[in-house]
Design an enzyme around this catalytic site. Structure first.
Site, PDB file in Angstrom:
ATOM      1  N   PHE A 132       3.977   0.268   2.784  1.00  0.00           N
ATOM      2  CA  PHE A 132       4.604   1.581   2.854  1.00  0.00           C
ATOM      3  C   PHE A 132       4.387   2.263   1.518  1.00  0.00           C
ATOM      4  CE2 PHE A 132       7.832   4.783   2.280  1.00  0.00           C
ATOM      5  CZ  PHE A 132       7.707   5.492   3.456  1.00  0.00           C
ATOM      6  N   LYS A 185      11.003   7.369  -7.789  1.00  0.00           N
ATOM      7  CA  LYS A 185      12.388   7.042  -7.475  1.00  0.00           C
ATOM      8  C   LYS A 185      13.269   6.910  -8.705  1.00  0.00           C
ATOM      9  CE  LYS A 185      11.487   5.259  -2.855  1.00  0.00           C
ATOM     10  NZ  LYS A 185      11.818   6.521  -2.186  1.00  0.00           N
ATOM     11  N   ASP A 207       1.814  -0.202  -6.764  1.00  0.00           N
ATOM     12  CA  ASP A 207       2.831   0.764  -6.348  1.00  0.00           C
ATOM     13  C   ASP A 207       4.197   0.155  -6.654  1.00  0.00           C
ATOM     14  OD1 ASP A 207       4.710   2.314  -5.059  1.00  0.00           O
ATOM     15  OD2 ASP A 207       3.538   2.591  -3.237  1.00  0.00           O
TER      16      ASP A 207
END
Length: 404
Positions: A141, A255, A226
Site C-alpha cells: 500500500f 504522516k 516507503d
C-alpha cells in the site's frame, strides 16, 4: 435522534462514500484520547495511521504552528522563505542523506519517488528511454493515485480505475529470491515498505531488508523505502530499516512528519539521485510551505531527543507480550499477532466476526481502532500513550474478542 446520528446522516447526504467511518463523531482530542460530540471519551489506538505519533494537540507542535501562522503560511516555491533551508538540512541530517524534495501527502511523495527513480535510471544509469521498470511487493500500500494503484494487488484499491500505468514488476513480499529474479537491465528501483501496514502490519523475514540492500547495490538499482507509516519512531527506531542496520538509497516520508497538524511529506536521498531534477521538471505549490516547514522542524527536534523512539520500543515490547498472551490461548479468538514497536496486526477468528465488527465492539468499550483485510485489527496508538492507558485499551480488546 442523537447529535452523532444527525452528523452521520448529514455527512452521508453530501460526502462521497469512499470511506466507511466507524459511528463516532470526534469533537476534540488531546494526547491519546478523543472526545465525541456527546462528551464520550475514546482511547485512540490508530493515531491517524501514524500521522499522530506525537499525540493529539501536542503543545510543541501547536505552538510552532501558531507562531508561524502569524508570520507567513505560503509563498509557493517561486520564492525562498526563511524556514525552508533549515527544514531540508535537518531532515537530510536525520536521514543521513544529502537532499530533500518536499511534497504534501504520502501519495505525492511516492509519485515523486517513482519519477525520481525513472529519471535517475535514464540520466545516471543509462537505461534506454521509456523502458525503466520498478520492482514492488505484492499486498503493498503506497497510496491511491492512478499510477500507484497500477501496481497494487488489492482489488478494492485497483478495480475499475484502468487503464493502468505500466513499468512495474510485482513479487511476493519477503521473497528475496523472487526479487532478485525480477531485476533486469531495465530495473531502476526496488520500492517496498519495510513493514507492510495496510496489509496487516506484516514484518518481513529476518534478513530480508539487508538482502534487498545487498541485491540492489550489486545490481546498481535504487533501494526505495516507503517509511510513511513505519518511520519517525513508530517501530522503536527512527526508521524501520534500522532494525536490520540498513540505509536505503531513498526514504519516502510523510504522516508523522506533519505531526497531525498539517500534511507534510518528502523524498530524501543523495545528491546523485535527487540532483537529477532541473527547474520546472517537478513541483508543488504547497510542498515545503512555511507552515509545513515550521511544524516539521519541531517534529525533527522532538525526534532528535530519542525519547519517542525509546517509548515505542519499551511500550511496544509490553504491547506485544500482552497480545501474544491472547494468541497463545488454544482455540481462542486471536490467531496471530505481528508487528514491531507500538504497531500491531491482530488476526482474529473469522468465525467470530469481521474486523469491522470487532472494531465496532471496541467503540462500545471506548477504544478506536481500524480493521483491514477481513478479520485483522491494526493497533497503532500515539507514542505519547501511558502504560496505564495502553493496558486499559488492551483489556478492552480482550473483552471485545472474547467468545460469547
Amino acid at each position: 435522534m442523537t447529535a452523532t446520528d444527525v452528523f452521520i446522516n448529514s455527512a452521508a447526504e453530501n460526502s462521497a462514500r469512499n470511506y466507511n467511518p466507524l459511528p463516532v463523531v470526534v469533537a476534540s482530542a488531546e494526547g491519546a484520547w478523543m472526545t465525541d460530540v456527546e462528551g464520550r471519551r475514546y482511547l485512540d489506538m490508530l493515531a491517524g495511521y501514524s500521522a499522530l505519533n506525537f499525540g493529539h494537540g501536542n503543545r510543541r507542535l501547536i505552538d510552532a504552528a501558531k507562531a508561524q501562522l502569524d508570520r507567513v503560511t505560503l509563498t509557493s516555491r517561486a520564492f525562498h522563505h526563511d524556514r525552508y533551508a533549515d527544514f531540508c538540512a535537518q531532515l537530510a541530517e536525520l536521514c543521513g542523506m544529502e537532499m530533500v524534495l518536499p511534497m504534501n501527502t504520502g501519495a505525492e511523495a511516492v509519485e515523486t519517488a517513482v519519477k525520481t527513480a525513472r529519471k535517475w535510471g535514464y540520466r545516471v544509469k543509462g537505461v534506454p528511454d521509456d523502458t525503466a521498470r520498478i520492482v514492488v511487493a505484492a499486498n503493498n500500500f503506497h497510496g491511491r493515485t492512478t499510477t500507484i494503484i497500477s501496481f497494487s494487488t488489492d482489488p478494492e484499491a485497483r478495480d475499475d480505475h484502468g487503464p493502468y500505468t505500466p513499468g512495474f514488476d510485482i513479487v511476493p513480499y519477503g521473497d528475496l529470491a523472487a526479487l532478485r529474479a525480477a531485476i533486469t537491465d531495465s530495473t531502476v528501483a526496488v520500492l517496498i515498505e519495510p513493514i507492510q501496514g495496510e496489509a496487516g502490519v506484516i514484518v518481513p523475514p529476518e534478513g530480508y531488508l539487508a538482502g534487498v540492500r545487498e541485491v540492489t547495490r550489486a545490481q546498481n538499482v535504487l533501494f526505495v523505502a516507503d517509511e510513511i507509516q513505519s518511520g519517525l519512531g513508530r517501530t522503536g527506531r527512527t526508521f524501520a530499516c534500522e532494525h536490520e542496520g540498513v540505509v536505503p538509497d531513498m526514504y519516502i516520508l510523510g504522516k508523522a512528519l506533519g505531526g497531525g497538524v498539517v500534511p507534510v511529506s518528502a523524498v530524501v536521498s543523495s545528491r546523485e539521485v535527487l540532483g537529477v531534477f532541473r527547474p520546472g521538471e517537478h513541483g508543488s505549490t504547497f510542498g515545503g510551505n512555511p507552515l509545513a516547514c515550521a511544524v516539521a522542524l519541531e517534529v525533527l527536534a522532538i525526534l532528535r531527543t530519542g525519547e519517542y523512539q525509546e517509548r515505542a520500543a519499551e511500550l511496544g515490547d509490553h504491547l506485544h507480550q500482552e497480545l501474544q498472551s491472547l494468541a497463545g490461548v488454544p482455540g481462542g479468538p486471536v490467531r496471530e499477532v505481528r508487528g514491531r514497536g507500538l504497531w500491531a496486526g491482530v488476526d482474529l477468528d473469522p468465525a467470530l466476526g469481521t474486523g469491522r465488527e470487532f472494531c465496532e465492539r471496541l467503540v462500545g468499550r471506548g477504544v478506536l481502532a481500524k480493521d483491514t483485510h477481513g478479520s485483522t485489527i491494526r493497533l497503532a496508538p500515539p507514542l505519547v500513550i501511558s502504560k496505564e492507558d495502553l493496558d486499559w485499551g488492551i483489556e478492552r480488546l480482550r473483552e471485545a474478542v472474547a467468545r460469547g
